[in-house]
Scaffold this active site. Structure first.
Site, PDB file in Angstrom:
ATOM      1  N   ARG A 296     -62.296 -24.910  48.931  1.00  0.00           N
ATOM      2  CA  ARG A 296     -61.874 -25.829  47.866  1.00  0.00           C
ATOM      3  C   ARG A 296     -61.899 -25.057  46.553  1.00  0.00           C
ATOM      4  O   ARG A 296     -62.893 -24.405  46.243  1.00  0.00           O
ATOM      5  CB  ARG A 296     -62.846 -27.011  47.760  1.00  0.00           C
ATOM      6  CG  ARG A 296     -62.552 -27.905  46.552  1.00  0.00           C
ATOM      7  CD  ARG A 296     -63.729 -28.815  46.199  1.00  0.00           C
ATOM      8  NE  ARG A 296     -64.032 -29.762  47.239  1.00  0.00           N
ATOM      9  CZ  ARG A 296     -65.258 -30.298  47.419  1.00  0.00           C
ATOM     10  NH1 ARG A 296     -66.264 -29.949  46.634  1.00  0.00           N
ATOM     11  NH2 ARG A 296     -65.468 -31.144  48.399  1.00  0.00           N
TER      12      ARG A 296
ATOM     13  N   GLN B 136     -65.214 -21.705  42.071  1.00  0.00           N
ATOM     14  CA  GLN B 136     -65.049 -22.234  40.710  1.00  0.00           C
ATOM     15  C   GLN B 136     -64.229 -21.247  39.871  1.00  0.00           C
ATOM     16  O   GLN B 136     -64.641 -20.098  39.673  1.00  0.00           O
ATOM     17  CB  GLN B 136     -66.423 -22.440  40.073  1.00  0.00           C
ATOM     18  CG  GLN B 136     -67.269 -23.480  40.807  1.00  0.00           C
ATOM     19  CD  GLN B 136     -68.756 -23.263  40.593  1.00  0.00           C
ATOM     20  OE1 GLN B 136     -69.235 -22.122  40.597  1.00  0.00           O
ATOM     21  NE2 GLN B 136     -69.494 -24.345  40.431  1.00  0.00           N
TER      22      GLN B 136
ATOM     23  N   ASP C 193     -70.611 -27.899  48.608  1.00  0.00           N
ATOM     24  CA  ASP C 193     -70.256 -27.895  47.184  1.00  0.00           C
ATOM     25  C   ASP C 193     -70.849 -26.656  46.508  1.00  0.00           C
ATOM     26  O   ASP C 193     -71.835 -26.093  46.986  1.00  0.00           O
ATOM     27  CB  ASP C 193     -70.853 -29.129  46.481  1.00  0.00           C
ATOM     28  CG  ASP C 193     -70.097 -30.415  46.778  1.00  0.00           C
ATOM     29  OD1 ASP C 193     -68.988 -30.355  47.327  1.00  0.00           O
ATOM     30  OD2 ASP C 193     -70.637 -31.491  46.442  1.00  0.00           O
TER      31      ASP C 193
ATOM     32  N   LYS D 101     -62.209 -26.110  38.945  1.00  0.00           N
ATOM     33  CA  LYS D 101     -62.416 -25.338  37.705  1.00  0.00           C
ATOM     34  C   LYS D 101     -63.877 -24.962  37.507  1.00  0.00           C
ATOM     35  O   LYS D 101     -64.188 -23.890  37.017  1.00  0.00           O
ATOM     36  CB  LYS D 101     -61.921 -26.154  36.508  1.00  0.00           C
ATOM     37  CG  LYS D 101     -60.406 -26.277  36.459  1.00  0.00           C
ATOM     38  CD  LYS D 101     -59.929 -26.866  35.144  1.00  0.00           C
ATOM     39  CE  LYS D 101     -58.432 -27.104  35.191  1.00  0.00           C
ATOM     40  NZ  LYS D 101     -57.928 -27.731  33.947  1.00  0.00           N
ATOM     41  N   GLY D 102     -64.815 -25.874  37.886  1.00  0.00           N
ATOM     42  CA  GLY D 102     -66.251 -25.624  37.668  1.00  0.00           C
ATOM     43  C   GLY D 102     -66.799 -26.617  36.664  1.00  0.00           C
ATOM     44  O   GLY D 102     -66.174 -26.851  35.620  1.00  0.00           O
ATOM     45  N   ALA D 103     -67.966 -27.193  36.988  1.00  0.00           N
ATOM     46  CA  ALA D 103     -68.450 -28.341  36.218  1.00  0.00           C
ATOM     47  C   ALA D 103     -69.787 -28.127  35.519  1.00  0.00           C
ATOM     48  O   ALA D 103     -70.333 -29.057  34.956  1.00  0.00           O
ATOM     49  CB  ALA D 103     -68.568 -29.546  37.156  1.00  0.00           C
TER      50      ALA D 103
ATOM     51  N   ARG E  36     -69.219 -35.965  34.731  1.00  0.00           N
ATOM     52  CA  ARG E  36     -67.902 -36.625  34.555  1.00  0.00           C
ATOM     53  C   ARG E  36     -67.681 -36.971  33.074  1.00  0.00           C
ATOM     54  O   ARG E  36     -66.566 -36.893  32.575  1.00  0.00           O
ATOM     55  CB  ARG E  36     -67.793 -37.916  35.402  1.00  0.00           C
ATOM     56  CG  ARG E  36     -68.041 -37.757  36.881  1.00  0.00           C
ATOM     57  CD  ARG E  36     -67.041 -36.893  37.620  1.00  0.00           C
ATOM     58  NE  ARG E  36     -67.061 -35.473  37.520  1.00  0.00           N
ATOM     59  CZ  ARG E  36     -67.829 -34.622  38.217  1.00  0.00           C
ATOM     60  NH1 ARG E  36     -68.697 -35.053  39.079  1.00  0.00           N
ATOM     61  NH2 ARG E  36     -67.724 -33.320  38.047  1.00  0.00           N
TER      62      ARG E  36
HETATM   63  P1  FDA Z   1     -59.519 -30.841  33.349  1.00  0.00           P
HETATM   64  O1  FDA Z   1     -60.985 -31.011  33.115  1.00  0.00           O
HETATM   65  O2  FDA Z   1     -58.765 -29.907  32.480  1.00  0.00           O
HETATM   66  O3  FDA Z   1     -58.881 -32.277  33.291  1.00  0.00           O
HETATM   67  C1  FDA Z   1     -57.480 -32.496  33.387  1.00  0.00           C
HETATM   68  C2  FDA Z   1     -57.185 -33.964  33.187  1.00  0.00           C
HETATM   69  O4  FDA Z   1     -57.746 -34.700  34.283  1.00  0.00           O
HETATM   70  C3  FDA Z   1     -57.865 -34.564  31.942  1.00  0.00           C
HETATM   71  O5  FDA Z   1     -57.048 -34.412  30.815  1.00  0.00           O
HETATM   72  C4  FDA Z   1     -58.015 -36.013  32.360  1.00  0.00           C
HETATM   73  O6  FDA Z   1     -56.795 -36.698  32.232  1.00  0.00           O
HETATM   74  C5  FDA Z   1     -58.338 -35.903  33.821  1.00  0.00           C
HETATM   75  N1  FDA Z   1     -59.793 -35.834  34.038  1.00  0.00           N
HETATM   76  C6  FDA Z   1     -60.515 -34.747  34.388  1.00  0.00           C
HETATM   77  N2  FDA Z   1     -61.822 -35.063  34.520  1.00  0.00           N
HETATM   78  C7  FDA Z   1     -61.906 -36.383  34.207  1.00  0.00           C
HETATM   79  C8  FDA Z   1     -62.999 -37.298  34.149  1.00  0.00           C
HETATM   80  N3  FDA Z   1     -64.254 -36.927  34.433  1.00  0.00           N
HETATM   81  N4  FDA Z   1     -62.738 -38.577  33.797  1.00  0.00           N
HETATM   82  C9  FDA Z   1     -61.477 -38.969  33.523  1.00  0.00           C
HETATM   83  N5  FDA Z   1     -60.402 -38.145  33.561  1.00  0.00           N
HETATM   84  C10 FDA Z   1     -60.628 -36.876  33.894  1.00  0.00           C
HETATM   85  N6  FDA Z   1     -67.151 -28.624  40.370  1.00  0.00           N
HETATM   86  C11 FDA Z   1     -68.102 -27.742  40.745  1.00  0.00           C
HETATM   87  O7  FDA Z   1     -68.606 -27.005  39.894  1.00  0.00           O
HETATM   88  N7  FDA Z   1     -68.482 -27.660  42.053  1.00  0.00           N
HETATM   89  C12 FDA Z   1     -67.929 -28.415  43.023  1.00  0.00           C
HETATM   90  O8  FDA Z   1     -68.314 -28.303  44.181  1.00  0.00           O
HETATM   91  C13 FDA Z   1     -66.923 -29.347  42.641  1.00  0.00           C
HETATM   92  N8  FDA Z   1     -66.327 -30.140  43.561  1.00  0.00           N
HETATM   93  C14 FDA Z   1     -65.230 -30.907  43.196  1.00  0.00           C
HETATM   94  C15 FDA Z   1     -64.533 -31.623  44.159  1.00  0.00           C
HETATM   95  C16 FDA Z   1     -63.360 -32.291  43.810  1.00  0.00           C
HETATM   96  C17 FDA Z   1     -62.596 -33.023  44.877  1.00  0.00           C
HETATM   97  C18 FDA Z   1     -62.910 -32.271  42.461  1.00  0.00           C
HETATM   98  C19 FDA Z   1     -61.641 -32.942  42.072  1.00  0.00           C
HETATM   99  C20 FDA Z   1     -63.630 -31.623  41.518  1.00  0.00           C
HETATM  100  C21 FDA Z   1     -64.811 -30.956  41.853  1.00  0.00           C
HETATM  101  N9  FDA Z   1     -65.565 -30.293  40.896  1.00  0.00           N
HETATM  102  C22 FDA Z   1     -66.554 -29.425  41.294  1.00  0.00           C
HETATM  103  C23 FDA Z   1     -65.356 -30.594  39.457  1.00  0.00           C
HETATM  104  C24 FDA Z   1     -64.400 -29.615  38.807  1.00  0.00           C
HETATM  105  O9  FDA Z   1     -65.014 -28.354  38.724  1.00  0.00           O
HETATM  106  C25 FDA Z   1     -63.985 -30.075  37.397  1.00  0.00           C
HETATM  107  O10 FDA Z   1     -65.126 -30.182  36.585  1.00  0.00           O
HETATM  108  C26 FDA Z   1     -63.259 -31.391  37.358  1.00  0.00           C
HETATM  109  O11 FDA Z   1     -62.386 -31.541  38.443  1.00  0.00           O
HETATM  110  C27 FDA Z   1     -62.423 -31.496  36.071  1.00  0.00           C
HETATM  111  O12 FDA Z   1     -61.455 -30.489  36.043  1.00  0.00           O
HETATM  112  P2  FDA Z   1     -59.865 -30.722  36.232  1.00  0.00           P
HETATM  113  O13 FDA Z   1     -59.369 -29.694  37.148  1.00  0.00           O
HETATM  114  O14 FDA Z   1     -59.607 -32.121  36.650  1.00  0.00           O
HETATM  115  O15 FDA Z   1     -59.227 -30.384  34.830  1.00  0.00           O
END
Ligand code: FDA
Length: 343
Positions: free
Chosen positions: A215, A194, A164, A218-220, A325
């Site tokens: 993988r 990310q 990760d 977007k980045g968290a 989350r």
């Molecule tokens: P976005 O945040 O724009 O969300 C799009 C839509 O998805 C929202 O409108 C909602 O409907 C739904 N959604 C998204 N998050 C939600 C939540 N928490 N609860 C409910 N609904 C939600 N990051 C990182 O920095 N390092 C890493 O190693 C990883 N690894 C990773 C693995 C996997 C399998 C996933 C899916 C994600 C990660 N992430 C991560 C997290 C990632 O960076 C990001 O923060 C989240 O996936 C949210 O971004 P989205 O692409 O879903 O889009």
């Protein structure tokens, strides 16, 4: 590191939580979602906030939407249920930024054990690991030793380990340890890119040359504007650009394998469109999503013939994962606070 609820009288907890609810509403009204996200990401790393939230039993009830359970057995059961729905899994043992070498070794031992359990149980799952859980911030050599032991066990068992990506100060070291593993002959490992980081396009180009498993997400984490795009539209645009690079003819000719990790319909549709236009068949890449988020969308992709892998965390150290989350979707926060007050 255990974030299991301790016993604290609910009446004592209810007042700070009501105040939290009220101040959140006021600040959200005044400053909007961006502030809320920054505040939640700050709280994810604050020890006092962890103490407050995890000492209140109903918090676990809400967090458990995103976490398969406290034990390895819980995780295996969740993986099996997802496999039955046609999905692949990556298990994650929750924990990060350990403060002693013993904690890092204990995490390594749990992961070695769970790799064995995956093998014995016959579930289809690889493993995702955070390097700060293996001691990256204490001593990169200790971290590398722990990581090597995990990747070696995975190789013996025919399994794969995804590293990760954490906050930006750890990116160089994380990529360096990944390349070191590759040089040592381990090709059963991959990394994460990310889209919010400016540097990611250059990192992707090097990973394409390497023919790595990547993988894309977007980045968290909370990142300053000098390292990451502050605006969501720019992050989304970069995600699409990087997805196209990862699925390009050049990337596939180097045998790069891409996991497109997102719950965002715009990103998913952009990927499907790009794949169709370029005649990239569904087995050439996979979508990845988090446990408990957009379950219908996960199943819909399987029905359409796409590979889907679900990230399934387990363990007691759920607090920072849970806060990230919450930060991703403010509606989760209302659900969380409303449950805390009600219970
Ligand atoms: P976005 O945040 O724009 O969300 C799009 C839509 O998805 C929202 O409108 C909602 O409907 C739904 N959604 C998204 N998050 C939600 C939540 N928490 N609860 C409910 N609904 C939600 N990051 C990182 O920095 N390092 C890493 O190693 C990883 N690894 C990773 C693995 C996997 C399998 C996933 C899916 C994600 C990660 N992430 C991560 C997290 C990632 O960076 C990001 O923060 C989240 O996936 C949210 O971004 P989205 O692409 O879903 O889009």
């Amino acid at each position: 590191m255990s974030h299991l609820p301790q016993k604290t009288p609910r009446r004592v907890m209810r007042l700070p939580l009501l105040l939290a609810l009220l101040s959140t509403a006021v600040l959200l009204f005044l400053y909007g979602e961006k502030w809320l996200r920054a505040a939640l990401l700050y709280l994810a790393g604050a020890g006092w906030a962890r103490q407050l939230v995890t000492s209140f039993p109903p918090a676990w009830y809400v967090a458990s939407r995103f976490v398969s359970g406290n034990t390895r057995e819980d995780a295996i059961a969740a993986a099996r249920a997802l496999n039955e729905k046609g999905m692949q899994v990556t298990l994650d043992y929750l924990g990060e930024s350990v403060s002693t070498a013993e904690e890092a070794r204990a995490a390594r031992d749990e992961i070695l054990g769970v790799l064995d359990t995956i093998h014995e149980s016959g579930v289809s799952s690889n493993f995702s690991v955070k390097l700060t859980q293996l001691g990256l911030k204490l001593d990169p050599e200790l971290c590398y030793e722990n990581l090597c032991a995990i990747v070696e066990r995975a190789r013996q068992l025919g399994n794969f380990v995804r590293i990760d990506m954490e906050d930006s100060p750890t990116v160089d070291q994380t990529l360096a340890l990944f390349y070191r593993l590759r040089e040592a002959g381990y090709d059963n490992t991959g990394v994460v890119i990310q889209a919010y980081l400016y540097r990611s396009e250059a990192d992707v180009r090097r990973l394409i040359d390497e023919g790595a498993s990547v993988r894309l997400c977007k980045g968290a984490y909370m990142e300053p504007p000098d390292v990451a795009f502050p605006a969501k539209d720019d992050v989304d645009a970069n995600f699409v650009r990087l997805m196209q690079l990862l699925l390009s003819d050049e990337a596939r000719s180097h045998e790069l394998y891409a996991g497109i990790a997102t719950h965002d319909d715009k990103m998913i549709n952009a990927t499907i469109d790009f794949a169709r236009k370029n005649r990239i068949t569904p087995e050439k890449f996979e979508f990845q999503m988090l446990y408990g988020i957009r379950r219908e969308a996960q199943e819909a992709l399987v029905r359409q013939g796409y590979r889907v892998r679900i990230y399934v965390p387990y363990g007691t150290a759920w607090y920072p994962y849970f806060m990230r989350r919450l930060a991703e979707r403010p509606a989760n926060l209302w659900f969380f606070l409303a449950n805390l007050v009600r219970r």
